[in-house]
Design an enzyme around this catalytic site. Structure first.
Site, PDB file in Angstrom:
ATOM      1  N   LYS A  32      -0.993  13.315   2.838  1.00  0.00           N
ATOM      2  CA  LYS A  32      -1.053  14.027   4.106  1.00  0.00           C
ATOM      3  C   LYS A  32      -0.113  15.234   4.063  1.00  0.00           C
ATOM      4  CE  LYS A  32      -0.548  12.840   9.061  1.00  0.00           C
ATOM      5  NZ  LYS A  32      -0.213  11.715   9.973  1.00  0.00           N
ATOM      6  N   SER A  92      -2.918  11.347  13.885  1.00  0.00           N
ATOM      7  CA  SER A  92      -2.768  12.601  13.178  1.00  0.00           C
ATOM      8  C   SER A  92      -3.208  12.552  11.718  1.00  0.00           C
ATOM      9  CB  SER A  92      -1.295  13.038  13.233  1.00  0.00           C
ATOM     10  OG  SER A  92      -0.468  12.087  12.572  1.00  0.00           O
ATOM     11  N   SER A 143      -1.189   7.092  14.748  1.00  0.00           N
ATOM     12  CA  SER A 143      -1.761   8.157  13.917  1.00  0.00           C
ATOM     13  C   SER A 143      -2.473   7.679  12.664  1.00  0.00           C
ATOM     14  CB  SER A 143      -0.657   9.139  13.500  1.00  0.00           C
ATOM     15  OG  SER A 143      -0.222   9.882  14.612  1.00  0.00           O
TER      16      SER A 143
END
Length: 483
Positions: A71, A147, A171
């Site tokens: 990420k 996220s 997330s």
């Protein structure tokens, strides 16, 4: 290795092929890159790819030779950009590996790119101005969640079987639910945040992954768990590897069910129906399932206000550090409306208010811990609604202050954040799908502190019994990755 063959294997399966000499790591990596080229133009899950510099020894670990994506936040890879989805951090290059990155390398994973995240991971949809919106592989007009939405979309679309994710308010679990994946948020302290941070968002944030199979997540957590010197939290290490837990019978469990969230947002009919089907499935497997009364120890408004103060104060400190490092202004030219509102709100949080918010965190943790004295698990929907259309969160975001934005996030995802606050492990399992739209619906299970093994055992059982397996996302239609 053809893409259609590549996407039929999970990470452990790919590593076994490599270990047995049936394919080379280079062949697997090439298939992953071809899969990315085939689907990423449609889903926008990957920021960039790069030449992989790891040369794993086949068979050295259960994941050696498996393609992997990290990420664009929280994990630093030496010499690679980490821009946090923000114009403020554009061009930021990591000078050294973080603790997690070193462990990913030792696991033999072939990390060849980074996935899209909303700005500062400060949303539960992935639609940053810097990179553009990530689309849900099951419905390209809907959100992939956030996220870790880029990670979720990339895994669901077959680019990689497992990807790095983080979770500070849901997330990791939200993209897992939106994309039909398995995602487990570990116990606070299970995976080190070092060395650059002792904790993130005062312990609300953790590292984890999203994957298409339960055993992949278990295998990865086995490779990355454990403390580093100086860590502020410590979770007792499990008595056996998590990879072994997946195939162990969970035994009859006492599972409480919370159908309606603490904050008042009602669970929509498709999700309520999916929850009922999950309860029937659990009962058929021999578990005792009953309605639960679960208190947070504080009222909902106190809970949201405390989280707003903790999150925005942390966000403000991070933004100030980035602005100083890059010599950039903190305004609408570098930050999106919700992030900028959070920054301004965080500037006004006093020291006394911050300490009071930590006290609320403690009360929530103590209250939820008491629930697990009498129950093995708590079942809730991961989310009260189906994946939302892209643009949903942008509507009215500019008019919200920092408190209002956190209220919005908690309202849309009212089941997830309590377990970040309490530090408890929780997982989203793709038990079923909506009969009308075919969209995945995730169910959340939470357990007591340090009991990820119990969650993995139940997840393995559900994976074998679930009717969800065998479906393919619409993004594969007309793609080389398609069946």
């Amino acid at each position: 290795m053809r893409i259609s063959e590549y996407v039929s294997f999970d990470a452990v399966g790919l590593a076994e092929l490599v270990a047995n000499g049936e394919v080379t790591p280079a062949e697997v990596e090439t298939a992953a890159r071809e899969a990315a080229q085939a689907v990423n133009p449609r889903i926008n899950a990957i920021v960039e790819t790069w030449p992989a510099d790891d040369a794993p020894s086949p068979g050295s670990t259960p994941l050696a030779g498996v393609p992997f994506l990290i990420k664009d936040i929280a994990v630093a890879m030496a010499g690679r950009r980490m821009e946090l989805g923000s114009r403020l951090a554009l061009g930021n290059v990591a000078g050294a590996d973080s603790s997690l990155m070193r462990r990913l390398r030792r696991a033999g994973l072939v990390t060849f790119g980074r996935t899209v995240t909303p700005e500062m991971a400060y949303s539960i949809t992935t639609e940053p101005l810097l990179y553009g919106a990530t689309r849900n592989p099951w419905d390209l007009e809907r959100s992939a969640g956030g996220s870790s939405g880029g990670a979720g979309a990339a895994v669901a679309a077959g680019v990689v079987p497992i990807a790095h994710a983080t979770d500070a308010a849901g997330s990791l679990r939200i993209p897992a639910a939106y994309n039909g994946l398995f995602g487990l948020k570990p116990t606070r302290g299970r995976v080190s945040m070092g060395p650059g941070a002792d904790e993130v968002f005062n312990g609300l944030a953790v590292h984890g992954s999203v994957s298409r199979t339960v055993r992949d997540s278990a295998a990865l957590l086995d490779r990355i768990r454990g403390p580093e010197p100086g860590d502020p939290y410590f979770a007792q290490q499990p008595s056996r590897p998590y990879a072994q837990e997946v195939t162990r019978p969970p035994g009859p469990l006492r599972i409480g069910v919370l159908a309606q969230a603490w904050g008042g947002r009602r669970t929509t009919p498709p999700v309520a129906d999916a929850l009922s089907r999950t309860v029937r499935l659990l009962e058929s497997l021999g578990h005792r399932v009953e309605e639960a009364e679960v208190g947070l120890g504080v009222d909902w408004e106190e809970f949201v206000l405390a989280n707003a103060r903790l999150m925005t104060a942390n966000l403000t400190a991070q933004i100030d550090e980035l602005a100083a490092a890059f010599g950039r202004p903190v305004d609408s030219s570098t930050l999106e409306p919700a992030t900028l509102a959070g920054y301004r709100y965080g500037q006004r949080v006093s020291g006394a208010q911050f300490v009071a918010a930590l006290a609320i965190r403690n009360r929530v943790a103590r209250s939820l811990a008491r629930y697990f004295d009498a129950h093995d698990m708590l079942l809730t929907p991961t989310l009260p609604e189906l994946p939302v259309p892209l643009g949903t969160y942008a509507e009215g975001a500019a008019a919200l202050d920092g408190h209002g934005w956190i209220d919005c996030i908690n309202d849309r995802s009212p089941f997830t954040m309590a377990f970040n606050v309490a530090g408890l492990p929780a997982m989203s399992v793709p038990v079923t799908a909506d009969a009308e739209t075919g969209l995945p619906i995730g169910m959340q299970f939470a357990a007591g502190y340090g009991l990820e093994g119990r969650l993995f055992r139940l997840a393995g059982q559900l994976e074998q019994a679930s009717p969800w397996s065998g479906r393919t996302p619409v993004v594969w239609a007309g793609s080389p990755a398609g069946p």
